[in-house]
Each structure stands twice: as structure tokens, then as C-alpha cells.
Write a protein that holds these residues in place. Structure first.
Motif, short mmCIF file in Angstrom:
data_model
loop_
_atom_site.label_atom_id
_atom_site.label_comp_id
_atom_site.label_asym_id
_atom_site.label_seq_id
_atom_site.Cartn_x
_atom_site.Cartn_y
_atom_site.Cartn_z
N VAL A 62 -1.73 0.01 15.35
CA VAL A 62 -0.49 -0.55 15.88
C VAL A 62 0.53 0.58 16.08
O VAL A 62 0.87 1.27 15.11
CB VAL A 62 0.09 -1.62 14.92
N PRO A 63 1.01 0.78 17.31
CA PRO A 63 2.02 1.83 17.55
C PRO A 63 3.31 1.57 16.78
O PRO A 63 3.74 0.42 16.63
CB PRO A 63 2.27 1.74 19.06
N ILE A 64 3.91 2.64 16.30
CA ILE A 64 5.16 2.55 15.55
C ILE A 64 6.28 3.04 16.45
O ILE A 64 6.17 4.11 17.05
CB ILE A 64 5.11 3.41 14.27
N SER A 65 7.37 2.30 16.49
CA SER A 65 8.52 2.69 17.29
C SER A 65 9.08 4.02 16.78
O SER A 65 9.22 4.22 15.57
CB SER A 65 9.60 1.61 17.19
N ALA A 66 9.41 4.91 17.70
CA ALA A 66 9.96 6.22 17.32
C ALA A 66 11.30 6.08 16.60
O ALA A 66 11.62 6.87 15.72
CB ALA A 66 10.13 7.09 18.55
N ASP A 67 12.07 5.04 16.97
CA ASP A 67 13.38 4.85 16.34
C ASP A 67 13.28 4.52 14.85
O ASP A 67 14.08 4.97 14.06
CB ASP A 67 14.15 3.72 17.05
N GLY A 68 12.28 3.74 14.47
CA GLY A 68 12.16 3.33 13.08
C GLY A 68 10.99 3.94 12.35
O GLY A 68 10.57 3.45 11.31
N LEU A 69 10.46 5.04 12.89
CA LEU A 69 9.25 5.66 12.34
C LEU A 69 9.41 6.06 10.88
O LEU A 69 8.61 5.67 10.03
CB LEU A 69 8.86 6.88 13.18
N VAL A 70 10.42 6.83 10.57
CA VAL A 70 10.60 7.34 9.21
C VAL A 70 10.79 6.20 8.22
O VAL A 70 10.15 6.16 7.16
CB VAL A 70 11.77 8.35 9.15
N ASP A 71 11.66 5.24 8.57
CA ASP A 71 11.89 4.11 7.67
C ASP A 71 10.61 3.29 7.48
O ASP A 71 10.28 2.90 6.35
CB ASP A 71 12.99 3.20 8.22
N TYR A 72 9.88 3.05 8.57
CA TYR A 72 8.64 2.28 8.48
C TYR A 72 7.64 2.97 7.55
O TYR A 72 7.04 2.34 6.67
CB TYR A 72 8.02 2.08 9.87
N LEU A 73 7.44 4.27 7.75
CA LEU A 73 6.47 5.00 6.94
C LEU A 73 6.91 5.08 5.48
O LEU A 73 6.08 4.92 4.57
CB LEU A 73 6.23 6.40 7.50
N ASN A 74 8.19 5.30 5.23
CA ASN A 74 8.68 5.33 3.84
C ASN A 74 8.46 3.99 3.15
O ASN A 74 8.01 3.93 2.00
CB ASN A 74 10.15 5.73 3.79
N GLU A 75 8.77 2.91 3.85
CA GLU A 75 8.58 1.56 3.28
C GLU A 75 7.10 1.26 3.06
O GLU A 75 6.72 0.70 2.03
CB GLU A 75 9.20 0.51 4.19
N THR A 76 6.26 1.64 4.01
CA THR A 76 4.82 1.39 3.89
C THR A 76 4.22 2.22 2.76
O THR A 76 3.40 1.72 1.99
CB THR A 76 4.10 1.70 5.23
N MET A 77 4.63 3.48 2.63
CA MET A 77 4.13 4.31 1.53
C MET A 77 4.54 3.72 0.19
O MET A 77 3.77 3.69 -0.75
CB MET A 77 4.62 5.75 1.66
N SER A 78 5.76 3.22 0.11
CA SER A 78 6.24 2.61 -1.12
C SER A 78 5.45 1.33 -1.43
O SER A 78 5.03 1.11 -2.56
CB SER A 78 7.73 2.30 -1.00
N ALA A 79 5.24 0.49 -0.41
CA ALA A 79 4.53 -0.77 -0.61
C ALA A 79 3.07 -0.55 -0.99
O ALA A 79 2.51 -1.29 -1.79
CB ALA A 79 4.62 -1.62 0.66
N GLU A 80 2.44 0.47 -0.39
CA GLU A 80 1.03 0.75 -0.66
C GLU A 80 0.83 1.74 -1.81
O GLU A 80 -0.30 2.14 -2.11
CB GLU A 80 0.34 1.25 0.61
N ASN A 81 1.93 2.16 -2.42
CA ASN A 81 1.91 3.08 -3.55
C ASN A 81 1.16 4.38 -3.20
O ASN A 81 0.28 4.84 -3.93
CB ASN A 81 1.29 2.42 -4.78
N THR A 82 1.49 4.95 -2.04
CA THR A 82 0.91 6.21 -1.59
C THR A 82 2.00 7.27 -1.54
O THR A 82 3.18 6.95 -1.39
CB THR A 82 0.27 6.08 -0.20
N VAL A 83 1.61 8.51 -1.68
CA VAL A 83 2.60 9.60 -1.67
C VAL A 83 2.27 10.69 -0.64
O VAL A 83 3.05 11.61 -0.46
CB VAL A 83 2.76 10.23 -3.07
N TYR A 84 1.10 10.58 0.00
CA TYR A 84 0.68 11.59 0.96
C TYR A 84 0.42 10.94 2.31
O TYR A 84 0.08 9.76 2.39
CB TYR A 84 -0.61 12.29 0.50
N LEU A 85 0.57 11.71 3.38
CA LEU A 85 0.24 11.25 4.72
C LEU A 85 -1.02 11.98 5.19
O LEU A 85 -1.13 13.20 5.05
CB LEU A 85 1.36 11.54 5.72
N ALA A 86 -1.97 11.23 5.73
CA ALA A 86 -3.16 11.80 6.38
C ALA A 86 -3.00 11.55 7.87
O ALA A 86 -2.75 10.43 8.29
CB ALA A 86 -4.42 11.14 5.85
#
Length: 126
Positions: A62-86
């Protein structure tokens, strides 16, 4: 004269690290990873996997909007309890799009960003 020049150069060399450290940002380091059969020191469940596709980034196809990219990824990492990006890069993506996308990803709260050196074929998901 030589003595003062050497002292000045040594002083500059020793203090430049201090000044450089003050100017550094909190951005995550980027690592380039070559796929292998080896084991990793970090479990795969610690990674949030994203794909750079053309000029946008997607998560689970699913494409992520450029405007909300950082917020979306931060929230998703927090929800999924992840700390790294692949990061996987789709075949045919330009170098400029990769650099622009990695620059945007560095603004997240990820501890580190691992970029796969093997392109992801069109139509295949991670």
C-alpha cells in the motif's frame, strides 16, 4: 615557526571531532545489506519492511502518502514494536528517487535503516 604550525594543526585535529559531534543530527544510520544465507544478530521481527517504488514508499503493498510518511512509519513502528527499517528497492527506480526516499526515511525514529542491495522484481512482494 614549524613548532607553532604543528601545535595548531594538532589542536585543530583534536577539537574538530568535538565540533563535528555537536553539529550532527539524530538521523538513523543507513546500512547496505547483501542478501545471504547467514544469520543476523537482530531478529527479523524487529524490522518494519518498506519498499521504494518509483517516487513513493509502500508498506505491505500500500503506497504511503509523502505528506504523512514519517508520522505513519513512526506510528506503525510503535504499534508493531519495531525499531529498525528494512528497505527494498523496486527494479527500475532511479538513483535520485532512492536518495530522496532514504532522506525522508532518516527523519523517522528508527534506530537504523538497512537497505537491501538486491532489487525487488516488479510484481513481487517481500
Amino acid at each position: 615557526m614549524k613548532k607553532y604550525l604543528v601545535i595548531t594543526l594538532l589542536t585543530f585535529g583534536l577539537t574538530s571531532g568535538v565540533f563535528a559531534e555537536q553539529g550532527r543530527s539524530h538521523h538513523a544510520p543507513i546500512s547496505f545489506v547483501v542478501p545471504s544465507a547467514g544469520t543476523s544478530a537482530v531478529s527479523k521481527d524487529q524490522f518494519l519492511v518498506v519498499v521504494i517504488e518509483s517516487a513513493q514508499i509502500s508498506h505491505h503493498g500500500v503506497p504511503i502518502s509523502a505528506d504523512g510518511l514519517v508520522d505513519y512509519l513512526n506510528e506503525t513502528m510503535s504499534a508493531e514494536n519495531t525499531v529498525y527499517l528494512a528497505v527494498h528497492i523496486r527494479e527500475g527506480v532511479t538513483y535520485g528517487d532512492v536518495v530522496h526516499s532514504l532522506d525522508a526515511l532518516r527523519k523517522t525514529t528508527a534506530k537504523s535503516i538497512a537497505v537491501s542491495m538486491k532489487e525487488l522484481p516488479i510484481g513481487r512482494e517481500v
